[in-house]
Write an enzyme that holds these catalytic residues in place. Sequence first.
Site, PDB file in Angstrom:
ATOM      1  N   GLU A 160       3.733  23.055 -32.889  1.00  7.25           N
ATOM      2  CA  GLU A 160       3.827  22.198 -31.430  1.00  7.25           C
ATOM      3  C   GLU A 160       2.379  21.631 -31.086  1.00  7.25           C
ATOM      4  OE1 GLU A 160       2.599  22.978 -28.508  1.00  7.25           O
ATOM      5  OE2 GLU A 160       1.982  25.065 -29.236  1.00  7.25           O
ATOM      6  N   LEU A 162       1.883  20.627 -27.581  1.00  6.46           N
ATOM      7  CA  LEU A 162       2.184  20.480 -26.289  1.00  6.46           C
ATOM      8  C   LEU A 162       0.969  20.806 -25.346  1.00  6.46           C
ATOM      9  CD1 LEU A 162       5.733  22.247 -25.664  1.00  6.46           C
ATOM     10  CD2 LEU A 162       5.250  19.989 -26.225  1.00  6.46           C
ATOM     11  N   PHE A 258     -10.738  13.646 -24.188  1.00  7.23           N
ATOM     12  CA  PHE A 258     -11.307  14.841 -24.508  1.00  7.23           C
ATOM     13  C   PHE A 258     -13.039  14.805 -24.722  1.00  7.23           C
ATOM     14  CE2 PHE A 258      -7.990  18.325 -24.625  1.00  7.23           C
ATOM     15  CZ  PHE A 258      -7.161  17.503 -24.161  1.00  7.23           C
ATOM     16  N   CYS A 269      -4.709  28.159 -25.819  1.00  6.60           N
ATOM     17  CA  CYS A 269      -4.916  27.612 -27.067  1.00  6.60           C
ATOM     18  C   CYS A 269      -6.262  27.438 -27.693  1.00  6.60           C
ATOM     19  CB  CYS A 269      -4.295  26.422 -27.438  1.00  6.60           C
ATOM     20  SG  CYS A 269      -2.475  26.473 -27.058  1.00  6.60           S
TER      21      CYS A 269
HETATM   22  C1  UDX Z   1      -4.303  22.457 -25.776  1.00  3.96           C
HETATM   23  C2  UDX Z   1      -3.933  20.931 -26.870  1.00  3.96           C
HETATM   24  O1  UDX Z   1      -4.302  19.826 -25.902  1.00  3.96           O
HETATM   25  C3  UDX Z   1      -2.438  21.142 -27.133  1.00  3.96           C
HETATM   26  O2  UDX Z   1      -2.406  19.832 -28.143  1.00  3.96           O
HETATM   27  C4  UDX Z   1      -2.085  22.252 -27.653  1.00  3.96           C
HETATM   28  O3  UDX Z   1      -0.727  22.292 -28.363  1.00  3.96           O
HETATM   29  C5  UDX Z   1      -2.302  23.539 -26.918  1.00  3.96           C
HETATM   30  O4  UDX Z   1      -3.792  23.493 -26.528  1.00  3.96           O
HETATM   31  P1  UDX Z   1      -3.779  22.964 -23.216  1.00  3.96           P
HETATM   32  O5  UDX Z   1      -4.494  23.997 -23.479  1.00  3.96           O
HETATM   33  O6  UDX Z   1      -2.414  22.887 -22.411  1.00  3.96           O
HETATM   34  O7  UDX Z   1      -3.286  22.013 -24.553  1.00  3.96           O
HETATM   35  O8  UDX Z   1      -4.657  21.850 -22.360  1.00  3.96           O
HETATM   36  P2  UDX Z   1      -5.713  20.769 -22.632  1.00  3.96           P
HETATM   37  O9  UDX Z   1      -5.362  19.642 -21.707  1.00  3.96           O
HETATM   38  O10 UDX Z   1      -6.012  20.492 -24.032  1.00  3.96           O
HETATM   39  O11 UDX Z   1      -7.102  21.375 -22.091  1.00  3.96           O
HETATM   40  C6  UDX Z   1      -7.533  22.436 -22.426  1.00  3.96           C
HETATM   41  C7  UDX Z   1      -8.953  22.898 -21.761  1.00  3.96           C
HETATM   42  O12 UDX Z   1      -9.724  21.916 -22.040  1.00  3.96           O
HETATM   43  C8  UDX Z   1      -8.848  22.902 -20.251  1.00  3.96           C
HETATM   44  O13 UDX Z   1      -9.610  23.916 -19.661  1.00  3.96           O
HETATM   45  C9  UDX Z   1      -9.291  21.607 -19.879  1.00  3.96           C
HETATM   46  O14 UDX Z   1      -9.888  21.821 -18.416  1.00  3.96           O
HETATM   47  C10 UDX Z   1     -10.374  21.389 -20.836  1.00  3.96           C
HETATM   48  N1  UDX Z   1     -10.959  20.164 -21.010  1.00  3.96           N
HETATM   49  C11 UDX Z   1      -9.917  19.290 -21.644  1.00  3.96           C
HETATM   50  C12 UDX Z   1     -12.288  19.701 -20.800  1.00  3.96           C
HETATM   51  O15 UDX Z   1     -12.923  20.405 -20.352  1.00  3.96           O
HETATM   52  N2  UDX Z   1     -12.497  18.573 -21.037  1.00  3.96           N
HETATM   53  C13 UDX Z   1     -11.531  17.700 -21.628  1.00  3.96           C
HETATM   54  O16 UDX Z   1     -12.046  16.122 -21.705  1.00  3.96           O
HETATM   55  C14 UDX Z   1     -10.223  17.853 -21.740  1.00  3.96           C
END
Ligand code: UDX
Length: 442
Positions: A160, A162, A258, A269
């Site tokens: 997944e 998500l 990202f 994750c």
């Molecule tokens: C992530 C993956 O995106 C998802 O595909 C996988 O299934 C699970 O892990 P998630 O952990 O829910 O999802 O959040 P995500 O939006 O990816 O952000 C993760 C962390 O990275 C957050 O702390 C966010 O603040 C940080 N982040 C994200 C950044 O610091 N910069 C970015 O550009 C994007």
Amino acid sequence: MDSPRVSIIGSGYVGLITGLVFAKKGFDTVCIDVIPDRVDKINNGISPFFEPRLQELHSECIDTGKIRASLDSVKEIRDSDITFICVGTPSRDDGSADLSYIEQASSDIGEALRSKERYHVVVAKSTIPPGTTEELIIKRIETVSGKKAGKDFGVCMNPEFLKQGSAVHDAFNPDRIVIGEYDTRSGEGLQVLYNDFDCPKMMCDIKAAELIKYAANSFLATKISFANDFARICEAFNVDVYEVMKGIGYDYRINPRFLNAGVGFGGSCFPKDVKAVIALADEIGVETPILDSVIETNEFQPIHFVNIIKRTIGDLNGKKVGFLGLSFKPNTDDVRETRALPIISSLIDEGVLVRAYDPEAMENFARITTLPIDYMPSWREALNGSDFAVIQTDWDEFKNIRGKDFRQYLNSPIVFDGRRSYNPESLIKEGIVYRGIGWKNL
Ligand code: UDX
């Protein structure tokens, strides 16, 4: 199998949302869990965690009778046609994945299949190291059930992707569906559930599917740490890192997503999965210098952020901070690996009095730390009488705070923006001393 009945082992975040998606698509679905309170909540239509659109989807599926929850795993697996394994794979101390819940789920499936005549499809959805489906799940099911994979039951690995905060949307609108299949019959059995999804569907080897999940998360985490390394370079050259990342993002080979610099990534994750890849590579003698530094950069960002605060304020002893944002990202109450913890902990070491506010995550945060924090009922009260503000999570609620609000509530109008939530120029124009990761003049 025209309309297979679905059972899901593990009704956490992934399991419940996966179950609700299939229920909404019209499949009879049962979510299995070992926690009685969670099972009761699901059956009573109360979502056990916060996620946009989750509660309404949950209520709808309870009303249509397509979802229910149960503690009786063996019976529910036996009475269904497809079983998803959605249990957690937490980090062990050495970073490797703890597979004990996977083992238990596989034993339950074996037990259920022992007395079952019909063909059954088993789907691993949890994030698991390559080889786990074949070496652990299939072997355990075969041993306990006395049945044979490929003959009596099919097996797929279906990761997944998500994102918390948009998980319901992501679950209905995936970029792709990856299905690692043991054989064609297994893959076809699972695909029935996904007929209605309009996105690329990739069939592949089971081990490839296992690795695709780790590679996806490792790559996304690498993008973030890359942006964070550049943030520090940009700060030194008096350049805005967001301009630099925007400039590279136009290149379709890079893409702009990202690349948002900040205090680092948290969540259930990225930290866990990158560490798991490093640990499994180490076990087989493979070097991972890029991934090692992805973690190193991520652990350094909170320290770097506190250094910026120290440089700006000077002696922090006795100062008060209005600390906004405890969850690891907006629109979730999840605090796993949140960067708020190392930042607050360093501030407290420096003698700072922390007055924190988060719209959803205060209770969860109070559970993971005993640090002396004053939890405040609103951002206004957190800022009121504080000497400076810190933004750790980019909740919309905080993005709407104006320069005049900071000036009204703070003793001195100093804002440390860990997520680049504001337009720095407009805050500066409004008389705010602005410091943001990757911003000029640091
Ligand atoms: C992530 C993956 O995106 C998802 O595909 C996988 O299934 C699970 O892990 P998630 O952990 O829910 O999802 O959040 P995500 O939006 O990816 O952000 C993760 C962390 O990275 C957050 O702390 C966010 O603040 C940080 N982040 C994200 C950044 O610091 N910069 C970015 O550009 C994007």
